[in-house]
Design a protein around this motif. Structure first.
Motif, mmCIF file in Angstrom:
data_model
loop_
_atom_site.group_PDB
_atom_site.id
_atom_site.type_symbol
_atom_site.label_atom_id
_atom_site.label_comp_id
_atom_site.label_asym_id
_atom_site.label_seq_id
_atom_site.Cartn_x
_atom_site.Cartn_y
_atom_site.Cartn_z
ATOM 1 N N LYS A 29 0.833 -1.210 0.000
ATOM 2 C CA LYS A 29 0.000 0.000 0.000
ATOM 3 C C LYS A 29 0.862 1.253 0.000
ATOM 4 C CE LYS A 29 -3.924 -2.203 2.309
ATOM 5 N NZ LYS A 29 -4.752 -2.289 3.519
ATOM 6 N N ASP A 30 1.949 1.214 0.775
ATOM 7 C CA ASP A 30 2.853 2.371 0.792
ATOM 8 C C ASP A 30 3.502 2.585 -0.572
ATOM 9 O OD1 ASP A 30 2.275 2.805 3.423
ATOM 10 O OD2 ASP A 30 4.053 1.774 4.211
ATOM 11 N N LEU A 31 3.778 1.498 -1.268
ATOM 12 C CA LEU A 31 4.365 1.597 -2.600
ATOM 13 C C LEU A 31 3.415 2.310 -3.561
ATOM 14 C CD1 LEU A 31 6.804 0.746 -4.381
ATOM 15 C CD2 LEU A 31 5.551 -1.361 -4.896
ATOM 16 N N PHE A 32 2.142 1.933 -3.539
ATOM 17 C CA PHE A 32 1.154 2.585 -4.402
ATOM 18 C C PHE A 32 0.888 4.023 -3.941
ATOM 19 C CE2 PHE A 32 0.432 -1.701 -5.800
ATOM 20 C CZ PHE A 32 -0.070 -1.580 -7.095
ATOM 21 N N ARG A 33 0.945 4.244 -2.628
ATOM 22 C CA ARG A 33 0.747 5.599 -2.110
ATOM 23 C C ARG A 33 1.851 6.523 -2.621
ATOM 24 N NH1 ARG A 33 -2.578 6.848 1.828
ATOM 25 N NH2 ARG A 33 -2.733 4.677 2.496
ATOM 26 N N SER A 34 3.090 6.015 -2.664
ATOM 27 C CA SER A 34 4.211 6.814 -3.171
ATOM 28 C C SER A 34 4.040 7.113 -4.661
ATOM 29 C CB SER A 34 5.529 6.066 -2.948
ATOM 30 O OG SER A 34 5.758 5.865 -1.572
ATOM 31 N N LEU A 46 -8.013 1.175 -6.273
ATOM 32 C CA LEU A 46 -7.435 0.597 -7.473
ATOM 33 C C LEU A 46 -8.537 -0.109 -8.259
ATOM 34 C CD1 LEU A 46 -4.639 0.161 -8.858
ATOM 35 C CD2 LEU A 46 -4.555 -2.067 -7.696
ATOM 36 N N TYR A 47 -8.649 0.194 -9.557
ATOM 37 C CA TYR A 47 -9.693 -0.363 -10.409
ATOM 38 C C TYR A 47 -9.074 -1.316 -11.428
ATOM 39 C CZ TYR A 47 -12.529 3.504 -8.612
ATOM 40 O OH TYR A 47 -13.192 4.387 -7.798
ATOM 41 N N ASN A 48 -9.752 -2.444 -11.689
ATOM 42 C CA ASN A 48 -9.283 -3.344 -12.742
ATOM 43 C C ASN A 48 -9.815 -2.873 -14.104
ATOM 44 O OD1 ASN A 48 -11.938 -4.161 -12.941
ATOM 45 N ND2 ASN A 48 -11.642 -6.094 -11.863
ATOM 46 N N PRO A 49 -9.424 -3.484 -15.200
ATOM 47 C CA PRO A 49 -9.875 -3.024 -16.524
ATOM 48 C C PRO A 49 -11.394 -3.025 -16.699
ATOM 49 C CG PRO A 49 -7.980 -4.468 -16.766
ATOM 50 C CD PRO A 49 -8.373 -4.524 -15.328
ATOM 51 N N LYS A 50 -12.120 -3.840 -15.909
ATOM 52 C CA LYS A 50 -13.583 -3.858 -16.014
ATOM 53 C C LYS A 50 -14.238 -2.727 -15.238
ATOM 54 C CE LYS A 50 -13.900 -8.878 -16.597
ATOM 55 N NZ LYS A 50 -14.455 -10.142 -16.029
ATOM 56 N N GLY A 51 -13.429 -1.978 -14.490
ATOM 57 C CA GLY A 51 -13.971 -0.874 -13.704
ATOM 58 C C GLY A 51 -14.352 -1.250 -12.291
ATOM 59 N N ASN A 52 -14.067 -2.476 -11.892
ATOM 60 C CA ASN A 52 -14.362 -2.909 -10.526
ATOM 61 C C ASN A 52 -13.216 -2.536 -9.590
ATOM 62 O OD1 ASN A 52 -16.768 -4.122 -11.326
ATOM 63 N ND2 ASN A 52 -15.712 -6.030 -11.857
ATOM 64 N N ILE A 53 -13.565 -2.149 -8.374
ATOM 65 C CA ILE A 53 -12.541 -1.809 -7.385
ATOM 66 C C ILE A 53 -11.944 -3.101 -6.833
ATOM 67 C CG2 ILE A 53 -12.122 -0.719 -5.162
ATOM 68 C CD1 ILE A 53 -14.437 1.148 -5.768
ATOM 69 N N ILE A 54 -10.634 -3.171 -6.775
ATOM 70 C CA ILE A 54 -9.950 -4.349 -6.250
ATOM 71 C C ILE A 54 -9.062 -3.946 -5.086
ATOM 72 C CG2 ILE A 54 -10.037 -5.647 -8.407
ATOM 73 C CD1 ILE A 54 -7.228 -4.728 -9.028
ATOM 74 N N ASN A 55 -8.738 -4.921 -4.279
ATOM 75 C CA ASN A 55 -7.971 -4.651 -3.070
ATOM 76 C C ASN A 55 -6.480 -4.505 -3.388
ATOM 77 O OD1 ASN A 55 -7.407 -4.339 -0.380
ATOM 78 N ND2 ASN A 55 -7.383 -6.536 0.061
ATOM 79 N N TYR A 69 -4.027 -1.541 -14.418
ATOM 80 C CA TYR A 69 -4.983 -1.096 -13.414
ATOM 81 C C TYR A 69 -5.003 0.432 -13.384
ATOM 82 C CZ TYR A 69 -4.536 -5.919 -11.735
ATOM 83 O OH TYR A 69 -4.517 -7.273 -11.638
ATOM 84 N N LYS A 70 -6.029 0.966 -12.742
ATOM 85 C CA LYS A 70 -6.144 2.421 -12.629
ATOM 86 C C LYS A 70 -6.158 2.787 -11.149
ATOM 87 C CE LYS A 70 -9.267 6.250 -13.780
ATOM 88 N NZ LYS A 70 -10.588 6.595 -14.363
ATOM 89 N N LEU A 71 -5.213 3.630 -10.730
ATOM 90 C CA LEU A 71 -5.104 4.041 -9.333
ATOM 91 C C LEU A 71 -5.613 5.466 -9.180
ATOM 92 C CD1 LEU A 71 -4.021 3.336 -6.463
ATOM 93 C CD2 LEU A 71 -1.866 4.400 -7.153
ATOM 94 N N GLU A 72 -6.477 5.669 -8.185
ATOM 95 C CA GLU A 72 -7.026 7.009 -7.937
ATOM 96 C C GLU A 72 -6.937 7.324 -6.453
ATOM 97 O OE1 GLU A 72 -10.980 7.480 -9.317
ATOM 98 O OE2 GLU A 72 -10.449 7.418 -11.460
ATOM 99 N N VAL A 73 -6.756 8.628 -6.181
ATOM 100 C CA VAL A 73 -6.849 9.129 -4.808
ATOM 101 C C VAL A 73 -8.282 9.612 -4.640
ATOM 102 C CG1 VAL A 73 -5.948 10.746 -3.115
ATOM 103 C CG2 VAL A 73 -4.437 9.836 -4.881
#
Length: 658
Positions: A29-34, A46-55, A69-73
C-alpha cells in the motif's frame, strides 16, 4: 526471490510497481501511495480493466501494460493545494484557514484539559477503522461497509401492534425504491460468507437490505443463471413477497428472511449442491421465502374454532398453510413476477408440487408424522430416491422454520419476545370471543422460560438430532446452540420459581403477623362434655395452651393448633354443670375482630353449640361459651372472614329453638 510486477496508471500517467510475492500488505500500500504522491491520510482505490474496485494487497494478479490497473486518490487531505483552492472557490471560503482554526482549537483543548476528551479518541478510532475497511475490501459496498458483522448486541424486539395489519402503498413504495437503488451495489465477500452461517444477525438489516440479501442468495446458488431468471423479474417477485407479509409481531417479513437464510445456510453447510439437483434446491429456497405469506397472527386452531373464511375454504385442513401456498402461486401467476416463467412445463410442475409439499409440512400438527417417516428411512437414506429427497426437503424447511433457538441468544431471545406477543394477542382474542383458549398462548399461564424448555426438549431436540444423524457436521452449528438455549431457559425458569416461592413466603409471613397467646379451656364439673378447638395454619404461636380443668368426668378435649403466629389470648370455654354438651370451635379467616362472643343460655342438657372460625388474624379475646341451665337448646354461631368489626363485644347469636 520471486517478485510480482503490476502495471497501473495514475491520473493517466503509466506506472509500474514491483514487489516480492511475500511482501507485507502495508508495504504494498505504501508503494502505491508513493506512486500516487498521496499523503498518509489519503484513501486510495485501485480499479481493474472492467472498472471494478480491487484490493491493494500482495495477492494482486500480475498484468501487462495492455491490462493496466487504474489508481485514484478518492479522498485527499484538504491541505493539498489543488483540492483546497478548488473547493475554496466552489464553496466561497478558505479551507486552509478553517483547517488552521481547527488545529488551533485542538491545541487549546490539549492545553486546557491536558488531554483530548475520550469522545475525540473514539471518533478517531472509528475513522481509522472505516479507512482500514475501505482499503481492505474488494468492492465499495454500502451493505458490506456499514454493518457490524461480529460482536452482536442485544436488539430490542420490533412490535407491530401499533401499525396496520397490511402494509400501506406508501410504505411499500418507499421500501421498493430503496431496494432498487441498493440492488446494483456489490455485496462484500465478508457479508456473503456471513450470510451462509446460522449466526447471522437479522436485527441489523432493514427490509430493503433484506431484499438485496435474498437476491444474493438466488444469485450465489446459480439459480439466476441456471434457470434464466431475469433480474427485474426476481426483484419484482421479492417486492411482491415483501408486500404480502403483514405487520404482525412474529410471522412477518423478517421471519420470512430468517427461515430463508437458515435454509440457505443449511444448503451450504451440508453441501447439498453436490447431493441434490438445482430444481430441488430452488424449490426449498422459494418455499422458505413464501412459507408464511399473508399470515394474520392467528394460528390454525383459532381459524378452525372461529370458523374463519380460511377454515371454511380449506375445510379445516391446514387452512393457513394452504393459504400461504395459494398466495405464493398468485404472485407467480403474474408474468412480470414469475421467476419460473422460463422453465419447461415439466420443471414448473415439479417445482409447484415440491413447494406445496414443503409449505404444507410447516403445519406443526403434522410434526410427528413427518419426523417418524424421516426416522424410518434414515438408516437406508438414498439421495437418488425421490421419496427420500422429498421427506428430507420437508424436514429441512421444518428445521429452518423453528430455527431461532439455533442462533446466538442475542438474536434468538428478541424473536421469542415477538412470538409471545403474538401468542398473547391470540389468547386475549380467544377469551374475548368465548373460544377455547390455546394453553401455550395464555398470558396467565405461560412464562418466557416455560414456553421454551418443553418445546426445546420435546420438539427441537428430536428433530435436530435426526437431521444431524444424516449430516454430522450440523452438530456444532445447530445442536450445540440449542443445548445452550435449553440451559439458559432452564436456569431462568428455576430463578422464577425461587422468586415465586420467596414472594409466597413473604406474603404468608405478613398475613399471619402479631397474633400471640391462643388458649383453649374446658372448665370444671362438665360431665360427658366434648369440646374441640381446631385452629389451622397458624405459625410461631407462643404460649398456646389447651387445658382440661379439674373434676371433669368423661370429658373429651382436643386442641389442634398449626402454624399460628402471635395470636393473643384467644379462648374457648365450656362452662360448669353442662351435662352431655358438645362444644366445637373452628376458627376461620377472621381478621382484627375484637371481643366476638357466641352464647347459649344456662342449664342446657343435650345442647350442641358450634362456633366455626378459621385462620384468625389479630383476634384478641375471642370467646365461645356454653352457659348453664338452658334445657334442650341448640345454638350455632358461624363467624367467617370478619374483618375489623368496630367496637367491643360485637356478638352474633343464633335464635333459640326448643
Amino acid at each position: 526471490m520471486a517478485t510480482r510486477t503490476i502495471h497501473f496508471t495514475v491520473n493517466g500517467r503509466p506506472e509500474q510497481a514491483e514487489f516480492p510475492v511475500d511482501c507485507p500488505a502495508q508495504d504494498v500500500k505504501d508503494l502505491f501511495r508513493s506512486a500516487a504522491e498521496a499523503g498518509p491520510h489519503d484513501i486510495l482505490k485501485l480499479y481493474n480493466p472492467k472498472g471494478n474496485i480491487i484490493n491493494i494487497s500482495p495477492r494482486l494478479e500480475a498484468n501487462d501494460p495492455n491490462t493496466s490497473y487504474k489508481l485514484e486518490v478518492v479522498a485527499a487531505d484538504c491541505n493539498s493545494e489543488p483540492l483546497g483552492v478548488g473547493l475554496a472557490v466552489a464553496l466561497g471560503f478558505d479551507l486552509s484557514a478553517m483547517e488552521k482554526r481547527l488545529q488551533a482549537l485542538e491545541k487549546k483543548i490539549m492545553t486546557e484539559a491536558g488531554e483530548a476528551p475520550a469522545v475525540v479518541y473514539e471518533m478517531k478510532k472509528q475513522v481509522d477503522s472505516f479507512r482500514e475497511k475501505l482499503e481492505s475490501v474488494e468492492h465499495l459496498s454500502w451493505l458490506g461497509l456499514f454493518k457490524e458483522l461480529s460482536g452482536c448486541t442485544h436488539k430490542p424486539s420490533p412490535f407491530y401492534h401499533k401499525r396496520t395489519l397490511h402494509k400501506t402503498p406508501d410504505e411499500c413504495e418507499h421500501v421498493n425504491n430503496k431496494f432498487l437503488h441498493m440492488s446494483s451495489l456489490e455485496v462484500s465477500e465478508e457479508v456473503r460468507q456471513y450470510l451462509k452461517t446460522p449466526t447471522f444477525d437479522n436485527w441489523q438489516w432493514e427490509d430493503a437490505e433484506i431484499m438485496v440479501l435474498l437476491q444474493v442468495m438466488y444469485t450465489d446458488l446459480d439459480f439466476v443463471a441456471t434457470f434464466n431468471i431475469e433480474q427485474d423479474v426476481l426483484q419484482l417477485f421479492l417486492y411482491e413477497v415483501y408486500r404480502r407479509y403483514n405487520n404482525i409481531p412474529f410471522h412477518n417479513f423478517k421471519h420470512c428472511f430468517c427461515v430463508t437464510q437458515m435454509m440457505y445456510g443449511l444448503i451450504w453447510l451440508t453441501d447439498l449442491r453436490s447431493k441434490m439437483d438445482s430444481i430441488d434446491l430452488l424449490t426449498m429456497l422459494t418455499s422458505a421465502v413464501c412459507h408464511d405469506l399473508d399470515h394474520t397472527g392467528y394460528n390454525n386452531a383459532y381459524q378452525i374454532n372461529a370458523r374463519t373464511e380460511l377454515a371454511l375454504r380449506y375445510n379445516d385442513i391446514s387452512p393457513l398453510e394452504n393459504h400461504h401456498c395459494a398466495v405464493a402461486f398468485e404472485i407467480l401467476e403474474k408474468t412480470e413476477s414469475n421467476i419460473f416463467r422460463n422453465l419447461t412445463m415439466e420443471q414448473y410442475k415439479r417445482i409447484r408440487e415440491g413447494i406445496i409439499k414443503c409449505i404444507l409440512a410447516t403445519d406443526m400438527t403434522r410434526h410427528n408424522e413427518i419426523l417418524n417417516k424421516f426416522k424410518a428411512i434414515l438408516p437406508v437414506f438414498d439421495f437418488s430416491n425421490k421419496e427420500h429427497r422429498d421427506t428430507l426437503m420437508m424436514i429441512l424447511i421444518k428445521v429452518s422454520d423453528i430455527s431461532n433457538e439455533a442462533r446466538p441468544m442475542e438474536v434468538a431471545e428478541p424473536w421469542l419476545d415477538c412470538l409471545l406477543q403474538e401468542f398473547y394477542n391470540q389468547s386475549d382474542m380467544e377469551k374475548l370471543e368465548g373460544l377455547p383458549v390455546t394453553p401455550f398462548m395464555d398470558r396467565d399461564k405461560v412464562t418466557k422460560p416455560s414456553s421454551q424448555t418443553g418445546f426445546i426438549r420435546f420438539v427441537l431436540f428430536p428433530l435436530y438430532m435426526e437431521l444431524a444423524n444424516l449430516f454430522p457436521c450440523l452438530e456444532q452449528h445447530i445442536i450445540d446452540p440449542v443445548r445452550k438455549a435449553l440451559d439458559y431457559y432452564t436456569e431462568m425458569e428455576k430463578a422464577l420459581e425461587r422468586e415465586k416461592h420467596s414472594r409466597a413466603q413473604s406474603d404468608s409471613t405478613a398475613k399471619s403477623k402479631d397474633t400471640p397467646h391462643t388458649t383453649a379451656h374446658t372448665t370444671p364439673n362438665t360431665p360427658h362434655a366434648a369440646s374441640t378447638s381446631n385452629t389451622a395454619k397458624s405459625k410461631d404461636t407462643p404460649h398456646t395452651t389447651a387445658h382440661t380443668t379439674p373434676n371433669t368426668p368423661h370429658a373429651a378435649r382436643t386442641s389442634n393448633t398449626a402454624k399460628s403466629k402471635d395470636t393473643p389470648h384467644t379462648t374457648a370455654h365450656t362452662t360448669p354443670n353442662t351435662p352431655h354438651a358438645a362444644s366445637t370451635s373452628n376458627t376461620a379467616e377472621s381478621k382484627d375482630t375484637p371481643h366476638t362472643t357466641a352464647h347459649t343460655t344456662p342449664k342446657t342438657p343435650l345442647a350442641a353449640s358450634t362456633s366455626n372460625t378459621a385462620e384468625s388474624k389479630d383476634t384478641p379475646h375471642t370467646t365461645a361459651h356454653t352457659t348453664p341451665n338452658t334445657p334442650h337448646t341448640a345454638s350455632t354461631s358461624n363467624t367467617a372472614e370478619s374483618q375489623t368489626d368496630a367496637g367491643p363485644d360485637v356478638s352474633k347469636t343464633a335464635p333459640h329453638k326448643t
